[in-house]
Design a protein around this motif. Sequence first.
Motif, PDB file in Angstrom:
ATOM      1  N   LEU A 123       0.825  -1.205   0.000  1.00  0.00           N
ATOM      2  CA  LEU A 123       0.000   0.000   0.000  1.00  0.00           C
ATOM      3  C   LEU A 123       0.863   1.260   0.000  1.00  0.00           C
ATOM      4  N   TYR A 126      -0.230   5.174  -0.766  1.00  0.00           N
ATOM      5  CA  TYR A 126      -1.645   5.398  -0.450  1.00  0.00           C
ATOM      6  C   TYR A 126      -1.816   6.147   0.879  1.00  0.00           C
ATOM      7  N   LEU A 134     -10.663   3.368  -0.933  1.00  0.00           N
ATOM      8  CA  LEU A 134      -9.944   2.130  -1.201  1.00  0.00           C
ATOM      9  C   LEU A 134     -10.891   1.015  -1.633  1.00  0.00           C
ATOM     10  N   GLN A 138      -7.925  -3.574  -0.704  1.00  0.00           N
ATOM     11  CA  GLN A 138      -6.976  -2.626  -0.111  1.00  0.00           C
ATOM     12  C   GLN A 138      -7.307  -2.370   1.353  1.00  0.00           C
ATOM     13  N   ARG A 141      -5.904  -5.158   3.269  1.00  0.00           N
ATOM     14  CA  ARG A 141      -4.451  -5.001   3.411  1.00  0.00           C
ATOM     15  C   ARG A 141      -4.124  -3.974   4.504  1.00  0.00           C
ATOM     16  N   LEU A 142      -4.931  -2.924   4.600  1.00  0.00           N
ATOM     17  CA  LEU A 142      -4.724  -1.921   5.643  1.00  0.00           C
ATOM     18  C   LEU A 142      -4.919  -2.539   7.024  1.00  0.00           C
TER      19      LEU A 142
END
Length: 210
Positions: A123, A126, A134, A138, A141-142
């Motif tokens: 990421l 971002y 997002l 995503q 993933r955060l």
Amino acid sequence: MEHLQPAMLEVADLYCRRDDRSLFSGLSFGLRPGQVLLLEGSNGSGKTTLLRILCGFREADGGEIYWSGRPAAESSYFADMAYVGHADGTKKELTVLENLRFALALSQPGQYGIDQALQKVQLSGYDDNPVQSLSAGQKRRLSLARLLITRNILWILDEPFTSLDKQGMELIETLMDDHAKNGGMVILTSHHDLTFPHLSLQRIHLDSCL
């Protein structure tokens, strides 16, 4: 003979009912540093409910949870544990960077700094994007980046592969593998076929715990 570390997490005779039905009973297991536990079972077998009990979001109807030999509520258990559920647990109106700084303010620093964690979960770049912009993958993933920047021995993950492509799924396997190799522990539910050839993978099928 190999000397095994004592279980850090011990679940003893856990029992849970939903409405008039027993979800599971007599459930006991131990988890040592370096181990991964996969919870399996049919829909409605109580996998997510068990995770919620382990996280303290719901009380069990019987049984005990111990952390380092002490009742979970009287130990550092909840400070040592991190949970990622179906919801990504982020604040949509904040940016990626603001979310991670907020998470870090509530916890002890982990193995990775924010920039390193974003790079690890792919990421990078971002930082200033609002979370609401997002994609679902995503956001997942955060959530993983939050695990990396905070110090938590035990990860509890409910279907962590949801919304991820093949690359993202491989990333999660790598992160779990690294966490366990460094003495961490993972409990997860997943329909994804897991293979950890160099780690101790336990499986509990909740359909057999009635």
